[in-house]
Design a protein around this motif. Structure first.
Motif, PDB file in Angstrom:
ATOM      1  N   VAL A  15       0.842  -1.208   0.000  1.00  0.00           N
ATOM      2  CA  VAL A  15       0.000   0.000   0.000  1.00  0.00           C
ATOM      3  C   VAL A  15       0.871   1.251   0.000  1.00  0.00           C
ATOM      4  O   VAL A  15       0.586   2.220  -0.708  1.00  0.00           O
ATOM      5  N   ALA A  16       1.939   1.246   0.762  1.00  0.00           N
ATOM      6  CA  ALA A  16       2.841   2.393   0.811  1.00  0.00           C
ATOM      7  C   ALA A  16       3.495   2.636  -0.543  1.00  0.00           C
ATOM      8  O   ALA A  16       3.604   3.770  -0.997  1.00  0.00           O
ATOM      9  N   VAL A  17       3.923   1.567  -1.207  1.00  0.00           N
ATOM     10  CA  VAL A  17       4.548   1.702  -2.525  1.00  0.00           C
ATOM     11  C   VAL A  17       3.508   2.169  -3.542  1.00  0.00           C
ATOM     12  O   VAL A  17       3.790   3.010  -4.388  1.00  0.00           O
ATOM     13  N   PHE A  18       2.303   1.645  -3.457  1.00  0.00           N
ATOM     14  CA  PHE A  18       1.240   2.063  -4.365  1.00  0.00           C
ATOM     15  C   PHE A  18       0.927   3.551  -4.225  1.00  0.00           C
ATOM     16  O   PHE A  18       0.726   4.246  -5.218  1.00  0.00           O
ATOM     17  N   MET A  19       0.897   4.039  -2.991  1.00  0.00           N
ATOM     18  CA  MET A  19       0.601   5.460  -2.765  1.00  0.00           C
ATOM     19  C   MET A  19       1.659   6.368  -3.378  1.00  0.00           C
ATOM     20  O   MET A  19       1.350   7.460  -3.846  1.00  0.00           O
ATOM     21  N   GLU A  20       2.903   5.938  -3.400  1.00  0.00           N
ATOM     22  CA  GLU A  20       3.988   6.769  -3.922  1.00  0.00           C
ATOM     23  C   GLU A  20       4.216   6.583  -5.420  1.00  0.00           C
ATOM     24  O   GLU A  20       4.558   7.529  -6.108  1.00  0.00           O
ATOM     25  N   HIS A  21       4.034   5.352  -5.930  1.00  0.00           N
ATOM     26  CA  HIS A  21       4.438   5.042  -7.304  1.00  0.00           C
ATOM     27  C   HIS A  21       3.314   4.527  -8.193  1.00  0.00           C
ATOM     28  O   HIS A  21       3.532   4.344  -9.388  1.00  0.00           O
ATOM     29  N   LEU A  23       0.463   1.775  -9.763  1.00  0.00           N
ATOM     30  CA  LEU A  23       0.582   0.383 -10.213  1.00  0.00           C
ATOM     31  C   LEU A  23       1.665   0.310 -11.268  1.00  0.00           C
ATOM     32  O   LEU A  23       1.444   0.602 -12.432  1.00  0.00           O
ATOM     33  N   GLY A  24       2.825  -0.099 -10.847  1.00  0.00           N
ATOM     34  CA  GLY A  24       3.950  -0.184 -11.762  1.00  0.00           C
ATOM     35  C   GLY A  24       4.884  -1.299 -11.344  1.00  0.00           C
ATOM     36  O   GLY A  24       4.534  -2.198 -10.571  1.00  0.00           O
ATOM     37  N   LYS A  25       6.094  -1.208 -11.867  1.00  0.00           N
ATOM     38  CA  LYS A  25       7.092  -2.240 -11.610  1.00  0.00           C
ATOM     39  C   LYS A  25       7.436  -2.318 -10.127  1.00  0.00           C
ATOM     40  O   LYS A  25       7.529  -3.421  -9.573  1.00  0.00           O
ATOM     41  N   GLN A  26       7.616  -1.183  -9.456  1.00  0.00           N
ATOM     42  CA  GLN A  26       7.984  -1.187  -8.039  1.00  0.00           C
ATOM     43  C   GLN A  26       6.889  -1.819  -7.183  1.00  0.00           C
ATOM     44  O   GLN A  26       7.166  -2.544  -6.229  1.00  0.00           O
ATOM     45  N   ASN A  30       7.275  -5.224  -4.967  1.00  0.00           N
ATOM     46  CA  ASN A  30       6.989  -5.202  -3.538  1.00  0.00           C
ATOM     47  C   ASN A  30       5.958  -6.244  -3.151  1.00  0.00           C
ATOM     48  O   ASN A  30       6.083  -6.882  -2.107  1.00  0.00           O
ATOM     49  N   VAL A  31       4.949  -6.443  -3.969  1.00  0.00           N
ATOM     50  CA  VAL A  31       3.951  -7.480  -3.680  1.00  0.00           C
ATOM     51  C   VAL A  31       4.619  -8.849  -3.650  1.00  0.00           C
ATOM     52  O   VAL A  31       4.381  -9.648  -2.740  1.00  0.00           O
ATOM     53  N   LEU A  39       9.390  -9.191   5.857  1.00  0.00           N
ATOM     54  CA  LEU A  39      10.550  -8.312   6.057  1.00  0.00           C
ATOM     55  C   LEU A  39      11.162  -7.817   4.744  1.00  0.00           C
ATOM     56  O   LEU A  39      11.458  -6.618   4.637  1.00  0.00           O
ATOM     57  N   PRO A  40      11.346  -8.658   3.733  1.00  0.00           N
ATOM     58  CA  PRO A  40      11.863  -8.121   2.467  1.00  0.00           C
ATOM     59  C   PRO A  40      10.940  -7.065   1.852  1.00  0.00           C
ATOM     60  O   PRO A  40      11.409  -6.085   1.268  1.00  0.00           O
ATOM     61  N   GLY A  41       9.633  -7.244   2.012  1.00  0.00           N
ATOM     62  CA  GLY A  41       8.683  -6.251   1.519  1.00  0.00           C
ATOM     63  C   GLY A  41       8.806  -4.924   2.245  1.00  0.00           C
ATOM     64  O   GLY A  41       8.741  -3.856   1.641  1.00  0.00           O
ATOM     65  N   VAL A  42       9.012  -4.984   3.547  1.00  0.00           N
ATOM     66  CA  VAL A  42       9.178  -3.766   4.348  1.00  0.00           C
ATOM     67  C   VAL A  42      10.466  -3.049   3.956  1.00  0.00           C
ATOM     68  O   VAL A  42      10.475  -1.827   3.765  1.00  0.00           O
ATOM     69  N   ILE A  43      11.539  -3.791   3.824  1.00  0.00           N
ATOM     70  CA  ILE A  43      12.822  -3.178   3.457  1.00  0.00           C
ATOM     71  C   ILE A  43      12.725  -2.516   2.083  1.00  0.00           C
ATOM     72  O   ILE A  43      13.159  -1.380   1.894  1.00  0.00           O
ATOM     73  N   HIS A  44      12.115  -3.200   1.134  1.00  0.00           N
ATOM     74  CA  HIS A  44      11.948  -2.636  -0.204  1.00  0.00           C
ATOM     75  C   HIS A  44      11.096  -1.377  -0.158  1.00  0.00           C
ATOM     76  O   HIS A  44      11.415  -0.374  -0.803  1.00  0.00           O
TER      77      HIS A  44
END
Length: 50
Positions: A15-21, A23-26, A30-31, A39-44
């Motif tokens: 959700v955090a990555v979606f809010m910033e970027h 629906l894309g590669k990032q 992350n999903v 933990l890898p998702g949080v770090i990314h």
């Protein structure tokens, strides 16, 4: 990085990555990382949203 972004990066990394970027590669990376392990998702999410 706002406090809301940090909290979302820890609790719901995609959700955090979606809010910033959007629906894309990032977001897809992350999903995948979050499915493989939380933990890898949080770090990314923290690195991508810095």
């Amino acid at each position: 990085m706002s406090i809301l972004t940090i909290i979302l990066s820890i609790l719901l990394p995609p959700v955090a990555v979606f809010m910033e970027h959007g629906l894309g590669k990032q977001f897809l990376i992350n999903v995948l990382l979050t499915i493989l392990g939380w933990l890898p998702g949080v770090i990314h999410a923290l690195i991508v949203n810095k």
